[in-house]
Design an enzyme around this catalytic site. Sequence first.
Site, PDB file in Angstrom:
ATOM      1  N   SER A   2      20.405  37.173  30.388  1.00 11.50           N
ATOM      2  CA  SER A   2      21.459  36.732  30.837  1.00 11.50           C
ATOM      3  C   SER A   2      21.623  36.464  32.348  1.00 11.50           C
ATOM      4  O   SER A   2      22.508  35.387  32.481  1.00 11.50           O
ATOM      5  CB  SER A   2      22.614  37.745  30.469  1.00 11.50           C
TER       6      SER A   2
ATOM      7  N   ASP B 114      22.476  50.294  30.733  1.00 10.20           N
ATOM      8  CA  ASP B 114      22.225  49.209  29.852  1.00 10.20           C
ATOM      9  C   ASP B 114      21.212  49.480  28.862  1.00 10.20           C
ATOM     10  O   ASP B 114      20.257  48.877  28.939  1.00 10.20           O
ATOM     11  CB  ASP B 114      21.781  47.853  30.806  1.00 10.20           C
TER      12      ASP B 114
END
Length: 474
Positions: A149, A303
């Site tokens: 990302s 994450d």
Amino acid sequence: MPEADQPAGQRTPVRAGSGGPGRIRTGRVARAAPLVALTGRTAGEAVISALRRKDRAGVHQRGAERYAESLGRSRGVLMKAGQILSFVSLGSLVEGSSQSVYQAALARLQDDAPPMEPELAAGVVTAELGAPPQEVFAEFEPDPLAAASIGQVHAATTHDGRRVVVKIQYPGVDEAIRADLANAELLATFFQLIRGVLPDLGHTDARALAAEVTERIGEEIDYRVEAVNQQAFADAYRGHPFARVPEVLPEYSTARVLTMERSDGMRWAQARQADQELKNQWGEAVYRFTLGSLRRLGRFNADPHPGNYLFHPDGTVTFLDFGCVKTWDTAQVGWMVRAVQAAIDGDADELLKQYTAQGFVPGEPPEPKALLAWARESLAPVLAEQPFTYTPEFAARIVDLEFSPRGPHSAVVQRLALPGEYLALSRIDLGLTSVLAGLHAASDWRSIREEMDLGAAPATRLGELEAAYREARS
């Protein structure tokens, strides 16, 4: 076919400001347009509507592919929402027969996002390190190993022979993410997308959650923060028997370039096809690393998605991507341990006391026994008969029963608030649960928890190895 799927050298050339591969469009209208254009609704309504639509399988497949592609090209905040949806059980967000369709499409976002052109990557390295990558490194592979990302990684070799990977941030991604975080519609879309996989607590201050999200994602776009986080974990786990953290090379790292030792291993899709005994070892390694880091370091890698692990045939796991790390002080860690222990002990009054002390109960408190029943849902792996096996069905059940404001625990959920600083706990809890469920990992989780919190003797081989390692380092 989409540009990301075209062979190298055949992708559409990138023009300045074109919004092509690797070039981030930062205007508010431009950032929202890809999703809005799909249905003509707001971005959030478009995605949620598509996820909930009950049409023929072919329609689901086409819709899932379109949304995955749009999220992949949006970068930043929206892509992160897609990554969350790609590995966390969707629970009741999508009807059961269609969950696999959406997750298969969104899985591409885990570690295979559309890459930027080699010229752009080389330009970032030149600007950050003072020379083209072919001069900075003895060898540099122009085609990326993976793209995500915020940046992509390239294989390289230093002039002294070290095999490394170089993480290069997309040009303009920092401006794009800051624009996302200041864009009300896009931020609303982000929260709508993750509503199905994060607690929807009735009295939660949305502004506090937005501030926490802004801080965590804001840290991720500065690779200097990630370098410090990763090196802290590397120092703590150097020589560990089953958890590996690559060392950072600070002389090749800046705010937009991060260089670290290269690790080779199996990615998520391949690991899921391994023998169950090996998957059990990997699951226990991930569990011990995730929860053990909190107890010993006061740090969580916030994450926990499958693209951040490399799995090895000897049962060890390499942990990657420390851009989103949440740190808690000793008092906060102590509270978490006490709250878990109260729930395990069945002490409803003590559990309510602990939740109230940390700001989870802003008004009229829930009934203590109801709070206890709610809290014990996610503790099934340590409360049930051992060994316990994580399954996708269990992960979906946690989403539906524990976090639904309309489910059987609605009277509790609607009276609780989620303090912003604890948002990461929900993401970690659901992420870890989903990873273990994807592996169908089985172990004596109760004994492992007792090792960490009560000082019990090791009950597994990995526990014995870790105890010996800790003793040797003390």
